[in-house]
Structure formats: C-alpha cells, structure tokens
Write a protein that holds these residues in place. Structure first.
Motif, PDB file in Angstrom:
ATOM      1  N   ARG A  16       0.843  -1.193   0.000  1.00  0.00           N
ATOM      2  CA  ARG A  16       0.000   0.000   0.000  1.00  0.00           C
ATOM      3  C   ARG A  16       0.878   1.243   0.000  1.00  0.00           C
ATOM      4  NH1 ARG A  16      -4.281  -1.086   4.760  1.00  0.00           N
ATOM      5  NH2 ARG A  16      -2.449  -1.851   5.863  1.00  0.00           N
ATOM      6  N   VAL A  17       0.347   2.305  -0.565  1.00  0.00           N
ATOM      7  CA  VAL A  17       1.018   3.599  -0.505  1.00  0.00           C
ATOM      8  C   VAL A  17       0.717   4.196   0.865  1.00  0.00           C
ATOM      9  CG1 VAL A  17       1.180   5.908  -1.491  1.00  0.00           C
ATOM     10  CG2 VAL A  17       0.753   3.957  -2.971  1.00  0.00           C
ATOM     11  N   LEU A  18       1.753   4.586   1.582  1.00  0.00           N
ATOM     12  CA  LEU A  18       1.601   5.228   2.889  1.00  0.00           C
ATOM     13  C   LEU A  18       1.907   6.708   2.715  1.00  0.00           C
ATOM     14  CD1 LEU A  18       1.128   5.081   5.934  1.00  0.00           C
ATOM     15  CD2 LEU A  18       3.557   4.543   6.195  1.00  0.00           C
ATOM     16  N   ILE A  19       0.906   7.527   2.922  1.00  0.00           N
ATOM     17  CA  ILE A  19       1.032   8.971   2.758  1.00  0.00           C
ATOM     18  C   ILE A  19       0.960   9.599   4.141  1.00  0.00           C
ATOM     19  CG2 ILE A  19      -0.059  11.023   1.764  1.00  0.00           C
ATOM     20  CD1 ILE A  19      -1.056   9.131  -0.494  1.00  0.00           C
ATOM     21  N   ALA A  20       1.961  10.421   4.463  1.00  0.00           N
ATOM     22  CA  ALA A  20       2.042  11.023   5.799  1.00  0.00           C
ATOM     23  C   ALA A  20       2.120  12.543   5.679  1.00  0.00           C
ATOM     24  CB  ALA A  20       3.247  10.470   6.544  1.00  0.00           C
ATOM     25  N   ASP A  49      -1.473   8.422   7.015  1.00  0.00           N
ATOM     26  CA  ASP A  49      -1.072   8.504   8.422  1.00  0.00           C
ATOM     27  C   ASP A  49      -1.240   9.949   8.872  1.00  0.00           C
ATOM     28  OD1 ASP A  49       0.374   8.869  10.822  1.00  0.00           O
ATOM     29  OD2 ASP A  49       1.516   7.055  10.407  1.00  0.00           O
ATOM     30  N   MET A  50      -2.190  10.178   9.770  1.00  0.00           N
ATOM     31  CA  MET A  50      -2.559  11.530  10.189  1.00  0.00           C
ATOM     32  C   MET A  50      -1.931  11.935  11.523  1.00  0.00           C
ATOM     33  SD  MET A  50      -4.478  12.649   7.775  1.00  0.00           S
ATOM     34  CE  MET A  50      -6.096  13.306   7.606  1.00  0.00           C
ATOM     35  N   THR A  51      -0.861  11.262  11.923  1.00  0.00           N
ATOM     36  CA  THR A  51      -0.208  11.556  13.197  1.00  0.00           C
ATOM     37  C   THR A  51       0.194  13.023  13.310  1.00  0.00           C
ATOM     38  OG1 THR A  51       0.682   9.310  13.248  1.00  0.00           O
ATOM     39  CG2 THR A  51       1.732  10.918  14.692  1.00  0.00           C
ATOM     40  N   ARG A  52       0.718  13.578  12.223  1.00  0.00           N
ATOM     41  CA  ARG A  52       1.272  14.937  12.281  1.00  0.00           C
ATOM     42  C   ARG A  52       0.367  15.992  11.640  1.00  0.00           C
ATOM     43  NH1 ARG A  52       6.854  14.092   9.586  1.00  0.00           N
ATOM     44  NH2 ARG A  52       5.517  12.853   8.252  1.00  0.00           N
ATOM     45  N   ARG A  81      -4.960   6.350   9.267  1.00  0.00           N
ATOM     46  CA  ARG A  81      -4.294   5.661  10.375  1.00  0.00           C
ATOM     47  C   ARG A  81      -3.737   6.718  11.339  1.00  0.00           C
ATOM     48  NH1 ARG A  81       0.205   1.545   8.616  1.00  0.00           N
ATOM     49  NH2 ARG A  81      -1.635   0.309   8.197  1.00  0.00           N
ATOM     50  N   ASN A  82      -3.737   6.406  12.610  1.00  0.00           N
ATOM     51  CA  ASN A  82      -3.145   7.259  13.654  1.00  0.00           C
ATOM     52  C   ASN A  82      -3.633   8.705  13.601  1.00  0.00           C
ATOM     53  OD1 ASN A  82      -1.529   5.033  14.399  1.00  0.00           O
ATOM     54  ND2 ASN A  82      -0.011   5.599  12.874  1.00  0.00           N
ATOM     55  N   PRO A  83      -4.939   8.928  13.626  1.00  0.00           N
ATOM     56  CA  PRO A  83      -5.410  10.312  13.555  1.00  0.00           C
ATOM     57  C   PRO A  83      -4.986  11.089  14.804  1.00  0.00           C
ATOM     58  CG  PRO A  83      -7.220   8.861  14.122  1.00  0.00           C
ATOM     59  CD  PRO A  83      -6.044   7.978  13.789  1.00  0.00           C
ATOM     60  N   SER A  84      -4.539  12.314  14.606  1.00  0.00           N
ATOM     61  CA  SER A  84      -4.248  13.185  15.742  1.00  0.00           C
ATOM     62  C   SER A  84      -5.578  13.461  16.455  1.00  0.00           C
ATOM     63  CB  SER A  84      -3.624  14.487  15.254  1.00  0.00           C
ATOM     64  OG  SER A  84      -4.557  15.220  14.481  1.00  0.00           O
ATOM     65  N   ARG A  88      -9.193  13.144  14.683  1.00  0.00           N
ATOM     66  CA  ARG A  88     -10.162  12.165  15.205  1.00  0.00           C
ATOM     67  C   ARG A  88     -11.481  12.859  15.545  1.00  0.00           C
ATOM     68  NH1 ARG A  88     -10.340   7.143  16.762  1.00  0.00           N
ATOM     69  NH2 ARG A  88      -8.084   6.871  16.735  1.00  0.00           N
ATOM     70  N   ARG A  89     -11.408  14.021  16.166  1.00  0.00           N
ATOM     71  CA  ARG A  89     -12.616  14.754  16.552  1.00  0.00           C
ATOM     72  C   ARG A  89     -13.447  15.107  15.309  1.00  0.00           C
ATOM     73  NH1 ARG A  89     -10.384  17.393  20.091  1.00  0.00           N
ATOM     74  NH2 ARG A  89      -9.434  19.023  18.826  1.00  0.00           N
ATOM     75  N   VAL A  90     -12.796  15.586  14.252  1.00  0.00           N
ATOM     76  CA  VAL A  90     -13.515  15.962  13.032  1.00  0.00           C
ATOM     77  C   VAL A  90     -14.113  14.734  12.352  1.00  0.00           C
ATOM     78  CG1 VAL A  90     -13.246  16.901  10.700  1.00  0.00           C
ATOM     79  CG2 VAL A  90     -12.201  18.074  12.642  1.00  0.00           C
ATOM     80  N   VAL A  91     -13.333  13.673  12.224  1.00  0.00           N
ATOM     81  CA  VAL A  91     -13.821  12.457  11.558  1.00  0.00           C
ATOM     82  C   VAL A  91     -14.977  11.845  12.351  1.00  0.00           C
ATOM     83  CG1 VAL A  91     -13.203  10.097  10.891  1.00  0.00           C
ATOM     84  CG2 VAL A  91     -11.653  11.984  10.357  1.00  0.00           C
ATOM     85  N   ASP A  92     -14.840  11.778  13.664  1.00  0.00           N
ATOM     86  CA  ASP A  92     -15.906  11.204  14.487  1.00  0.00           C
ATOM     87  C   ASP A  92     -17.157  12.075  14.469  1.00  0.00           C
ATOM     88  OD1 ASP A  92     -14.122   9.177  15.054  1.00  0.00           O
ATOM     89  OD2 ASP A  92     -13.758   9.802  17.128  1.00  0.00           O
ATOM     90  N   THR A  93     -16.984  13.387  14.559  1.00  0.00           N
ATOM     91  CA  THR A  93     -18.120  14.311  14.579  1.00  0.00           C
ATOM     92  C   THR A  93     -18.894  14.287  13.269  1.00  0.00           C
ATOM     93  OG1 THR A  93     -16.983  15.762  16.140  1.00  0.00           O
ATOM     94  CG2 THR A  93     -18.781  16.733  14.896  1.00  0.00           C
ATOM     95  N   THR A  94     -18.203  14.105  12.170  1.00  0.00           N
ATOM     96  CA  THR A  94     -18.863  14.093  10.863  1.00  0.00           C
ATOM     97  C   THR A  94     -19.464  12.727  10.517  1.00  0.00           C
ATOM     98  OG1 THR A  94     -16.758  13.644   9.766  1.00  0.00           O
ATOM     99  CG2 THR A  94     -17.462  15.955   9.909  1.00  0.00           C
ATOM    100  N   GLY A  95     -19.250  11.747  11.368  1.00  0.00           N
ATOM    101  CA  GLY A  95     -19.804  10.416  11.107  1.00  0.00           C
ATOM    102  C   GLY A  95     -19.028   9.618  10.078  1.00  0.00           C
ATOM    103  N   LEU A  96     -17.781   9.995   9.833  1.00  0.00           N
ATOM    104  CA  LEU A  96     -16.980   9.328   8.807  1.00  0.00           C
ATOM    105  C   LEU A  96     -16.032   8.269   9.368  1.00  0.00           C
ATOM    106  CD1 LEU A  96     -16.174  12.456   6.628  1.00  0.00           C
ATOM    107  CD2 LEU A  96     -17.695  10.550   6.036  1.00  0.00           C
TER     108      LEU A  96
END
Length: 105
Positions: A16-20, A49-52, A81-84, A88-96
């Motif tokens: 897989r392509v890992l984009i950071a 990868d959304m760590t940063r 992967r690894n949402p900051s 995480r707050r935006v993805v969870d709040t939007t139902g995604l």
C-alpha cells in the motif's frame, strides 16, 4: 510564526502507498495533498497517516472522500491511520469514522 506549508511524505508498506501529511489540511493547503494523491492514482490501496496533521477542514475531508470513492470503484481502499486528536474529533463528529478507519483484523 508557524510554517503553513503542508509537507507530505510518501512510502510503501505491505503493498500500500503510505502517505504522511505534516501540517494543516485546509483550503490553503489541500492542493498539495491532492497533487500527491494524483501522483499515485494507479495505486489501488492507500493509507493516510494523520499523526502529524494538526487540523483538517471540510476541503481536506472532501479530497479524502473523493479519493476513497475513486479507489473503491477500482476495488481499492483508502484508510486513515493514527489520527491526531483534532483529526479524530472531526472524523468522528462528521460520522466518517466507519468510512475512513481500517476495520480491526
């Protein structure tokens, strides 16, 4: 002054392509992310990868949704992967969450 430039690193992991991305993904920077996604448009599986990532707005989500749908049409996938905490707050709040998070094995 905070560096407003979005930097995007790319590598490969398990076929897989890992984009950071590193920085904010918003209307001012989303074209940088889109350009990287476009470079790898022949790949079928991507992990972002959304760590940063400090912040993501609707324009960033829109790019990720469109890319995910495009890959899905090719029997591919795009997962976050690894949402900051802010991502995480935006993805969870939007139902995604179910749309973007990789299912547990």
């Amino acid at each position: 002054m905070i560096d407003d430039v979005l930097r995007v690193d790319v590598s490969f992991l398990d076929g897989r392509v890992l984009i950071a991305p590193n920085g904010d993904i918003d209307a001012d920077s989303v074209l940088a992310l889109q350009a990287v996604l476009d470079e790898f448009n022949l790949e079928r599986h991507m992990v972002i990868d959304m760590t940063r990532v400090r912040f993501i707005d609707s324009s960033g989500l829109n790019v990720l949704i469109r890319e995910s749908l495009r890959l899905s049409g090719m029997h591919g996938s795009l997962y976050i992967r690894n949402p900051s905490p802010s991502v995480r707050r935006v993805v969870d709040t939007t139902g995604l969450a179910e749309f973007f998070y990789e299912p547990a094995p």
